[in-house]
Design a protein around this motif. Sequence first.
Motif, PDB file in Angstrom:
ATOM      1  N   UNK A 106      27.897 -75.847  -7.760  1.00 14.34           N
ATOM      2  CA  UNK A 106      26.481 -75.639  -7.482  1.00 14.34           C
ATOM      3  C   UNK A 106      25.946 -76.668  -6.503  1.00 14.34           C
ATOM      4  N   UNK A 107      24.692 -76.462  -6.143  1.00 16.58           N
ATOM      5  CA  UNK A 107      23.913 -77.409  -5.333  1.00 16.58           C
ATOM      6  C   UNK A 107      22.728 -77.856  -6.174  1.00 16.58           C
ATOM      7  N   UNK A 108      22.408 -79.145  -6.101  1.00 13.99           N
ATOM      8  CA  UNK A 108      21.276 -79.702  -6.841  1.00 13.99           C
ATOM      9  C   UNK A 108      20.317 -80.370  -5.851  1.00 13.99           C
ATOM     10  N   UNK A 109      19.063 -80.004  -5.947  1.00 17.61           N
ATOM     11  CA  UNK A 109      18.011 -80.562  -5.108  1.00 17.61           C
ATOM     12  C   UNK A 109      16.938 -81.186  -5.982  1.00 17.61           C
ATOM     13  N   UNK A 110      16.352 -82.247  -5.477  1.00 17.94           N
ATOM     14  CA  UNK A 110      15.191 -82.851  -6.120  1.00 17.94           C
ATOM     15  C   UNK A 110      14.103 -82.997  -5.069  1.00 17.94           C
ATOM     16  N   UNK A 111      12.916 -82.485  -5.390  1.00 10.59           N
ATOM     17  CA  UNK A 111      11.760 -82.597  -4.513  1.00 10.59           C
ATOM     18  C   UNK A 111      10.641 -83.279  -5.279  1.00 10.59           C
ATOM     19  N   UNK A 112       9.838 -84.069  -4.562  1.00 16.49           N
ATOM     20  CA  UNK A 112       8.747 -84.800  -5.190  1.00 16.49           C
ATOM     21  C   UNK A 112       7.461 -84.586  -4.403  1.00 16.49           C
ATOM     22  N   UNK A 113       6.356 -84.524  -5.144  1.00 11.02           N
ATOM     23  CA  UNK A 113       5.045 -84.427  -4.510  1.00 11.02           C
ATOM     24  C   UNK A 113       4.532 -85.846  -4.282  1.00 11.02           C
ATOM     25  N   UNK A 114       4.296 -86.252  -3.019  1.00  9.95           N
ATOM     26  CA  UNK A 114       3.916 -87.638  -2.739  1.00  9.95           C
ATOM     27  C   UNK A 114       2.660 -88.064  -3.488  1.00  9.95           C
ATOM     28  N   UNK A 134      18.870 -76.462  -9.680  1.00 10.59           N
ATOM     29  CA  UNK A 134      20.327 -76.331  -9.688  1.00 10.59           C
ATOM     30  C   UNK A 134      20.642 -74.885  -9.352  1.00 10.59           C
ATOM     31  N   UNK A 135      21.340 -74.706  -8.229  1.00  3.50           N
ATOM     32  CA  UNK A 135      21.568 -73.390  -7.645  1.00  3.50           C
ATOM     33  C   UNK A 135      23.061 -73.106  -7.618  1.00  3.50           C
ATOM     34  N   UNK A 136      23.461 -72.052  -8.303  1.00  3.65           N
ATOM     35  CA  UNK A 136      24.872 -71.683  -8.343  1.00  3.65           C
ATOM     36  C   UNK A 136      24.988 -70.237  -8.793  1.00  3.65           C
ATOM     37  N   UNK A 137      25.861 -69.968  -9.764  1.00  7.81           N
ATOM     38  CA  UNK A 137      25.976 -68.610 -10.303  1.00  7.81           C
ATOM     39  C   UNK A 137      24.742 -68.238 -11.102  1.00  7.81           C
ATOM     40  N   UNK A 138      23.941 -69.234 -11.468  1.00  8.51           N
ATOM     41  CA  UNK A 138      22.639 -69.026 -12.090  1.00  8.51           C
ATOM     42  C   UNK A 138      21.633 -69.958 -11.427  1.00  8.51           C
ATOM     43  N   UNK A 139      20.386 -69.801 -11.767  1.00  8.89           N
ATOM     44  CA  UNK A 139      19.293 -70.609 -11.235  1.00  8.89           C
ATOM     45  C   UNK A 139      18.679 -71.413 -12.367  1.00  8.89           C
ATOM     46  N   UNK A 140      18.543 -72.726 -12.159  1.00  8.51           N
ATOM     47  CA  UNK A 140      17.860 -73.576 -13.126  1.00  8.51           C
ATOM     48  C   UNK A 140      16.785 -74.383 -12.408  1.00  8.51           C
ATOM     49  N   UNK A 141      15.574 -74.397 -12.983  1.00 13.33           N
ATOM     50  CA  UNK A 141      14.430 -75.097 -12.403  1.00 13.33           C
ATOM     51  C   UNK A 141      13.807 -75.990 -13.472  1.00 13.33           C
ATOM     52  N   UNK A 142      13.476 -77.218 -13.092  1.00 11.97           N
ATOM     53  CA  UNK A 142      12.812 -78.134 -14.023  1.00 11.97           C
ATOM     54  C   UNK A 142      11.687 -78.857 -13.298  1.00 11.97           C
ATOM     55  N   UNK A 143      10.455 -78.655 -13.768  1.00 16.19           N
ATOM     56  CA  UNK A 143       9.281 -79.290 -13.198  1.00 16.19           C
ATOM     57  C   UNK A 143       8.834 -80.382 -14.173  1.00 16.19           C
ATOM     58  N   UNK A 144       8.880 -81.640 -13.725  1.00 12.83           N
ATOM     59  CA  UNK A 144       8.608 -82.775 -14.611  1.00 12.83           C
ATOM     60  C   UNK A 144       7.359 -83.512 -14.164  1.00 12.83           C
ATOM     61  N   UNK A 280      10.988 -76.102 -18.004  1.00  8.94           N
ATOM     62  CA  UNK A 280      12.227 -75.610 -17.415  1.00  8.94           C
ATOM     63  C   UNK A 280      12.392 -74.106 -17.555  1.00  8.94           C
ATOM     64  N   UNK A 281      13.173 -73.543 -16.646  1.00  6.83           N
ATOM     65  CA  UNK A 281      13.501 -72.125 -16.684  1.00  6.83           C
ATOM     66  C   UNK A 281      14.865 -71.903 -16.056  1.00  6.83           C
ATOM     67  N   UNK A 282      15.676 -71.092 -16.702  1.00  5.88           N
ATOM     68  CA  UNK A 282      16.957 -70.683 -16.114  1.00  5.88           C
ATOM     69  C   UNK A 282      17.001 -69.163 -16.065  1.00  5.88           C
ATOM     70  N   UNK A 283      17.616 -68.645 -15.002  1.00  4.42           N
ATOM     71  CA  UNK A 283      17.726 -67.201 -14.789  1.00  4.42           C
ATOM     72  C   UNK A 283      19.161 -66.889 -14.413  1.00  4.42           C
ATOM     73  N   UNK A 284      19.729 -65.896 -15.096  1.00  7.39           N
ATOM     74  CA  UNK A 284      21.095 -65.478 -14.743  1.00  7.39           C
ATOM     75  C   UNK A 284      21.258 -63.997 -15.015  1.00  7.39           C
ATOM     76  N   UNK A 285      22.153 -63.411 -14.257  1.00  6.57           N
ATOM     77  CA  UNK A 285      22.507 -62.009 -14.490  1.00  6.57           C
ATOM     78  C   UNK A 285      23.572 -61.954 -15.553  1.00  6.57           C
ATOM     79  N   UNK A 286      23.398 -61.041 -16.512  1.00  6.98           N
ATOM     80  CA  UNK A 286      24.377 -60.917 -17.584  1.00  6.98           C
ATOM     81  C   UNK A 286      24.969 -59.512 -17.632  1.00  6.98           C
TER      82      UNK A 286
END
Length: 286
Positions: A106-114, A134-144, A280-286
């Motif tokens: 997967x690929x992992x990105x972190x973005x911040x609001x200044x 976190x982007x791969x075979x599924x999608x995971x998003x976490x807003x902290x 948080x939210x994760x989305x995947x095709x099953x």
Amino acid sequence: MISTSPLPDGISWVHNAAGKAFVEIEHSNVRARVALEGAHLVSCIPSGQADLLWMSPCDAQAPGGVLRGGVPLCWPWFGNSRSGPAHGIARRSLWQLTAAERDEQSVRLRLELPATTQHDALPDESWALSLELQLGTSLQMTLTSRNTGRRAQTLSQALHTYLPVSDISEVRVAGLNGATYLDQLSGSHQVQQGDLMIEREVDRIYLQHSQPIYLSDGQRTLEICRSGSASVVLWNPWQDKARKLDNFPADGYRTMLCIEAANAAADSRTLQPGEHHSLGCSIRQI
């Protein structure tokens, strides 16, 4: 803000025809694109699958505009629960990419609001806000969100996820049976009976609910799981309202349904100084 630091292979900066800046992901397991304005994920396509997200085909995705589709970030308020722009400031602000990593999965990105952006828009509040993808075979998003101020602060929020469907008339949503919801069209509280099928405009906040939800349209099933969330929003504008929405095709309601991990209505959160909360939210095709 675009960083000048080198990015890992397969992660790059691009601008669309209108000049809007994106982080683009090309990985063996996924292709994806994230706009810096709003930290807005507009596409996530796991290898061999259709896009997990719906984007309006008539949105030019121009700089300075709020995108129609993908995953708008509603923060630090949901809807019009506070004065100011609908759904808060996060989706209208320019974010910074502060970390980008990849491995075989997967690929992992972190973005911040200044902090300066927040202070200009919310001078009486103090937050640290980040989005991890976190982007791969599924999608995971976490807003902290972290309260960096000296007094308690309250927020409501949502990952306003637009999901694609083949035809709204074929949609069945499972996992909500027995849940109480606030019908925002009538203002009444009701209880979900069985699976949900969409036959008219839907604008609901399901409360005290944290279980997985399954969206089926006759062609595939998506599993939506949430964390840090006891409320979930379901929305489809249907025919009449679709005609009035900006950057939304008249028949767009037929090919999308929003299922939004949220802290909305009675599920708003109050954080003491130093406390943090992750939605948080994760989305995947099953």
